[in-house]
Design an enzyme around this catalytic site. Structure first.
Site, PDB file in Angstrom:
ATOM      1  CB  CYS A  96      -0.859   0.251   1.356  1.00  0.00           C
ATOM      2  SG  CYS A  96      -1.837   1.430   1.156  1.00  0.00           S
ATOM      3  CB  CYS A  99      -1.759   4.571   4.484  1.00  0.00           C
ATOM      4  SG  CYS A  99      -3.255   4.167   3.692  1.00  0.00           S
ATOM      5  CB  SER A 100      -0.442   0.357   6.590  1.00  0.00           C
ATOM      6  OG  SER A 100      -1.467   0.998   7.310  1.00  0.00           O
ATOM      7  CB  CYS A 101      -4.914  -0.314   2.355  1.00  0.00           C
ATOM      8  SG  CYS A 101      -5.391   1.238   2.345  1.00  0.00           S
TER       9      CYS A 101
HETATM   10 FE    FE Z   1      -3.258   2.064   2.663  1.00  0.00          FE
END
Ligand code: FE
Length: 188
Positions: A96, A99-101
């Site tokens: 991602c 961000c950190s999906c």
């Molecule tokens: Fe994300």
């Protein structure tokens, strides 16, 4: 960096609790859920089923959200799942970049490296060398495709079934499947 973050999270949590926005026991429950009930074992069962049941594999590749729900997994951060099957010709890696999906219902909480700026930027530019850092060397002829998760779409990599596992049942196969293999940063 990680310590800063932990301190900020703690400070934020105590403010939210103090002001009565969240109950500490509710937070504990969410964390326990994702640490104990939800996690990469769920994704591993999905992968093992797709290896052993060709009809399930087809459903997984055409509508992953529904196929994953068949095994009882779904919910937050897994509403729009896409399954990516690795083959000798193509290897999939998930990131991602924003961000950190991450697909919580099948993989649990993301590892720290998944959230690091270094992984997020480098894997897009030079996936082969990032995979080498993870100890993964693919044949020259294998194409590497990087998939950028978004708030809408989350990916599950279906690794290749290891050779010599013809006699194993679904449960034994699931035990072979690792979290990183389902992100695309490990082979089995
Ligand atoms: Fe994300």
């Amino acid at each position: 960096m990680a310590e800063d973050m932990a301190e900020r999270v703690e400070a934020l949590e105590s403010i939210l609790v103090e002001k009565g926005y969240v109950r500490p026991d509710a937070l504990e429950e969410i964390i326990a859920t994702y640490e104990q009930d939800v996690g990469p074992r769920n994704g591993a069962r999905v992968v093992a089923r797709s290896w052993t049941d060709p009809a399930y594999r087809d459903r997984l590749l055409s509508d992953a959200t529904a196929a994953i729900a068949e095994l009882g997994y779904g919910g937050r951060q897994g509403e729009h799942m896409v399954a990516l099957e690795n083959t000798p010709d193509e290897h999939h890696v998930v990131v991602c970049t924003l961000c950190s999906c991450y697909p919580w219902p099948v993989l649990g909480l993301p590892p720290t490296w998944y959230k690091s700026p270094a992984y997020r930027s480098r894997v897009v530019l030079d996936p082969r060398s990032v995979l080498a850092d993870f100890g993964v060397t693919l044949p020259e002829g294998t194409r590497i495709t990087v998939h950028d998760s978004t708030a809408e779409v989350r990916y599950l990599v279906v690794p290749m079934r290891p050779a010599g596992t013809e006699d194993l049942d679904e449960e034994a196969l699931a035990a072979l499947v690792t979290r990183d293999a389902m992100i695309g940063t490990a082979l089995l």
